[in-house]
Design an enzyme around this catalytic site. Structure first.
Site, PDB file in Angstrom:
ATOM      1  N   MET A   1       0.850  -1.074   0.389  1.00  0.00           N
ATOM      2  CA  MET A   1       0.214   0.425  -0.172  1.00  0.00           C
ATOM      3  C   MET A   1       0.300   1.435   0.201  1.00  0.00           C
ATOM      4  O   MET A   1       0.824   2.317  -0.833  1.00  0.00           O
ATOM      5  CB  MET A   1      -0.784   0.213   1.133  1.00  0.00           C
TER       6      MET A   1
ATOM      7  N   ASP B   1      12.936 -11.592  -1.918  1.00  0.00           N
ATOM      8  CA  ASP B   1      13.054 -11.928  -0.095  1.00  0.00           C
ATOM      9  C   ASP B   1      13.686 -11.304   1.332  1.00  0.00           C
ATOM     10  O   ASP B   1      14.985 -11.622   0.390  1.00  0.00           O
ATOM     11  CB  ASP B   1      12.655 -13.381  -0.098  1.00  0.00           C
TER      12      ASP B   1
ATOM     13  N   ALA C   1       6.867  -5.479   5.164  1.00  0.00           N
ATOM     14  CA  ALA C   1       7.090  -5.684   6.233  1.00  0.00           C
ATOM     15  C   ALA C   1       6.189  -6.540   6.018  1.00  0.00           C
ATOM     16  O   ALA C   1       5.152  -6.822   5.494  1.00  0.00           O
ATOM     17  CB  ALA C   1       6.803  -4.813   7.206  1.00  0.00           C
TER      18      ALA C   1
ATOM     19  N   TYR D   1       4.539  -7.708  17.019  1.00  0.00           N
ATOM     20  CA  TYR D   1       4.482  -6.864  15.560  1.00  0.00           C
ATOM     21  C   TYR D   1       5.346  -5.775  16.557  1.00  0.00           C
ATOM     22  O   TYR D   1       6.026  -5.629  15.232  1.00  0.00           O
ATOM     23  CB  TYR D   1       3.433  -6.337  15.003  1.00  0.00           C
TER      24      TYR D   1
ATOM     25  N   LYS E   1       9.548  -4.730  15.124  1.00  0.00           N
ATOM     26  CA  LYS E   1       9.442  -3.471  13.850  1.00  0.00           C
ATOM     27  C   LYS E   1      10.451  -2.473  15.284  1.00  0.00           C
ATOM     28  O   LYS E   1      11.851  -2.352  14.388  1.00  0.00           O
ATOM     29  CB  LYS E   1       8.166  -2.671  13.717  1.00  0.00           C
TER      30      LYS E   1
HETATM   31  N1  LIG Z   1      -0.117  -0.280   7.316  1.00  0.00           N
HETATM   32  C1  LIG Z   1       0.114   0.605   8.602  1.00  0.00           C
HETATM   33  O1  LIG Z   1      -0.955   1.119   9.326  1.00  0.00           O
HETATM   34  C2  LIG Z   1       1.012   0.630   8.841  1.00  0.00           C
HETATM   35  C3  LIG Z   1       1.480   1.792   9.915  1.00  0.00           C
HETATM   36  C4  LIG Z   1       2.771   1.768  10.927  1.00  0.00           C
HETATM   37  C5  LIG Z   1       3.453   0.983   9.813  1.00  0.00           C
HETATM   38  N2  LIG Z   1       3.551   0.456   9.090  1.00  0.00           N
HETATM   39  C6  LIG Z   1       5.097   0.391   7.981  1.00  0.00           C
HETATM   40  O2  LIG Z   1       4.807   0.721   6.458  1.00  0.00           O
HETATM   41  C7  LIG Z   1       5.417  -1.006   5.274  1.00  0.00           C
HETATM   42  C8  LIG Z   1       4.435  -0.293   4.538  1.00  0.00           C
HETATM   43  O3  LIG Z   1       3.350  -0.758   5.235  1.00  0.00           O
HETATM   44  P1  LIG Z   1       1.752  -1.473   4.129  1.00  0.00           P
HETATM   45  O4  LIG Z   1       0.707  -0.741   5.107  1.00  0.00           O
HETATM   46  O5  LIG Z   1       2.135  -0.630   2.978  1.00  0.00           O
HETATM   47  O6  LIG Z   1       1.849  -3.149   4.537  1.00  0.00           O
HETATM   48  P2  LIG Z   1       1.778  -4.068   3.165  1.00  0.00           P
HETATM   49  O7  LIG Z   1       0.369  -2.967   2.037  1.00  0.00           O
HETATM   50  O8  LIG Z   1       1.289  -4.698   3.824  1.00  0.00           O
HETATM   51  O9  LIG Z   1       2.904  -3.676   2.092  1.00  0.00           O
HETATM   52  C9  LIG Z   1       3.968  -4.647   2.623  1.00  0.00           C
HETATM   53  C10 LIG Z   1       4.810  -5.534   1.614  1.00  0.00           C
HETATM   54  O10 LIG Z   1       5.777  -5.972   1.927  1.00  0.00           O
HETATM   55  C11 LIG Z   1       6.054  -7.376   1.320  1.00  0.00           C
HETATM   56  N3  LIG Z   1       6.997  -8.284   1.823  1.00  0.00           N
HETATM   57  C12 LIG Z   1       5.918  -8.511   3.126  1.00  0.00           C
HETATM   58  N4  LIG Z   1       7.117  -9.909   3.534  1.00  0.00           N
HETATM   59  C13 LIG Z   1       8.073  -9.768   2.562  1.00  0.00           C
HETATM   60  C14 LIG Z   1       9.202 -10.338   2.288  1.00  0.00           C
HETATM   61  N5  LIG Z   1       9.481 -10.369   3.210  1.00  0.00           N
HETATM   62  N6  LIG Z   1      10.231 -10.014   1.345  1.00  0.00           N
HETATM   63  C15 LIG Z   1       9.690  -8.795   0.831  1.00  0.00           C
HETATM   64  N7  LIG Z   1       9.001  -8.100   0.339  1.00  0.00           N
HETATM   65  C16 LIG Z   1       7.896  -8.575   1.766  1.00  0.00           C
HETATM   66  C17 LIG Z   1       4.432  -7.510   1.201  1.00  0.00           C
HETATM   67  O11 LIG Z   1       4.626  -8.397  -0.584  1.00  0.00           O
HETATM   68  P3  LIG Z   1       3.421  -9.546   0.067  1.00  0.00           P
HETATM   69  O12 LIG Z   1       2.100  -9.404  -0.269  1.00  0.00           O
HETATM   70  O13 LIG Z   1       4.192 -10.422  -1.137  1.00  0.00           O
HETATM   71  O14 LIG Z   1       3.273 -10.131   0.889  1.00  0.00           O
HETATM   72  C18 LIG Z   1       3.457  -5.651   0.929  1.00  0.00           C
HETATM   73  O15 LIG Z   1       4.124  -5.620  -0.554  1.00  0.00           O
HETATM   74  C19 LIG Z   1       5.572  -1.240   6.708  1.00  0.00           C
HETATM   75  O16 LIG Z   1       6.957  -1.351   6.886  1.00  0.00           O
HETATM   76  C20 LIG Z   1       4.466  -1.213   7.831  1.00  0.00           C
HETATM   77  O17 LIG Z   1       5.229  -1.643   9.255  1.00  0.00           O
HETATM   78  C21 LIG Z   1       2.034   0.853   8.040  1.00  0.00           C
END
Ligand SMILES: NC(=O)c1ccc[n+]([C@@H]2O[C@H](COP(=O)([O-])OP(=O)(O)OC[C@H]3O[C@@H](n4cnc5c(N)ncnc54)[C@H](OP(=O)(O)O)[C@@H]3O)[C@@H](O)[C@H]2O)c1
Length: 285
Positions: free
Chosen positions: A13, A37, A61, A126, A130
């Site tokens: 996202m 990966d 993540a 989680y 992090k």
């Molecule tokens: N969403 C929130 O509310 C939020 C809040 C605070 C911080 N964050 C941080 O913001 C960042 C982006 O989050 P997001 O909301 O965009 O999450 P997201 O949509 O779940 O995107 C995370 C991406 O990481 C990929 N991924 C997972 N495991 C992997 C691996 N082993 N190797 C390579 N890629 C991998 C996933 O691929 P797959 O789809 O193939 O699993 C997915 O494309 C993360 O670091 C998260 O911790 C998010």
């Protein structure tokens, strides 16, 4: 010379908006799980070396907070060791690293907003994973940014705004928790702030969230109002009633102090960001 940025989690996202935010003026290397990966050190090293970036943005993540509680090894391997691997690969290639971290590193017991210097104390797997990632970044690199954000919504992801709209359309009655406070944050705004932070060259820890704060219940009420959904009741419940596997911080509002003092940026209020998101969705239909 055009600088090159490698973005992990590029299909996620936030990752998708980061790719967009860097498209002008930078050469972007998007890295999905298939390309690299992050749990595989050798593969991460190879991919980063080949791309030869000036900056790596690590947004990949395992983000399923309850899933992390059920499978702590996966959380630690992806968010902890995975970040270690990206940090080693970045160091070996001589690049700078920006690591996207989370409000879940805090325990949520503080009465006011959390500043960059407040002591983390996670209360979920989680959050721990992090924070472990943050430790690796600090231990392995000298030129890094840690950007903590929260309550993220935007296109191309499973997010609270879309969940509320869908559920409101099907049930007409929603039960939403009223005992967790935070700041909803729009991926489009977050990605452009991350670009500003990288362009500034000023390393360190930053909190980046949209302006204002609310509970999940207040957020849901605003979504229903702005989306023009009629005959929907949004009822308040306590977190205990949901009995979810992971504990959530009661108050995890982030103060964007570093951003405001150095880059001079005040993020727009979350209500305005929500309006922009909903408008974009309507236009793209
Ligand atoms: N969403 C929130 O509310 C939020 C809040 C605070 C911080 N964050 C941080 O913001 C960042 C982006 O989050 P997001 O909301 O965009 O999450 P997201 O949509 O779940 O995107 C995370 C991406 O990481 C990929 N991924 C997972 N495991 C992997 C691996 N082993 N190797 C390579 N890629 C991998 C996933 O691929 P797959 O789809 O193939 O699993 C997915 O494309 C993360 O670091 C998260 O911790 C998010």
């Amino acid at each position: 010379m055009t600088r090159r940025v490698l973005i992990t989690g590029a299909a996620g996202m936030l990752g998708r908006r980061l790719v967009e935010a860097f498209e002008s003026g930078w050469s972007v290397v998007p890295a999905t799980r298939r390309d690299m990966d992050v749990t595989d050190l050798d593969a991460s090293r190879r991919f980063v070396k080949e791309a030869a970036p000036h900056v790596v943005i690590h947004a990949a993540a395992y983000t399923d907070v309850d899933g992390c509680e059920k499978d702590p090894d996966r959380a630690r391997r992806t968010n902890g060791i995975g970040t270690r691997n990206v940090a080693i690969a970045t160091r070996d290639s001589g690049a700078d690293l920006l690591y996207v971290s989370s409000d879940f590193v805090f325990d949520g017991t503080q009465s006011g907003a959390y500043h960059e210097w407040d002591a983390p104390r996670p209360i979920s797997v989680y959050g721990e994973s992090k924070l472990w990632g943050e430790h690796f970044v600090r231990d392995l690199l000298t030129r890094f940014w840690i950007v903590r954000t929260q309550w993220v919504f935007g296109p191309d992801g499973k997010n609270f705004v879309d969940t509320i709209r869908t559920r409101a359309g099907t049930t007409g009655e929603l039960h939403v928790v009223n005992d967790q406070r935070g700041s909803p944050t729009y991926t489009v705004d977050l990605a452009s702030e991350i670009r500003r932070i990288v362009d500034s060259g000023g390393h360190g820890v930053y909190h980046v969230s949209n302006g204002g704060e609310c509970t999940w219940h207040e957020f849901a009420v605003e979504i229903v109002k702005q989306a023009g959904l009629k005959n929907v009741r949004v009822l308040e419940i306590g977190s205990a009633e949901l009995a979810r596997p992971a504990r959530r911080p009661t108050n995890s509002v982030l103060a964007n102090t570093h951003l405001e003092l150095t880059i001079g940026r005040h993020m727009r209020p979350w209500r305005d960001a929500l309006a922009h998101y909903l408008q974009q969705k309507t236009e793209s239909k």
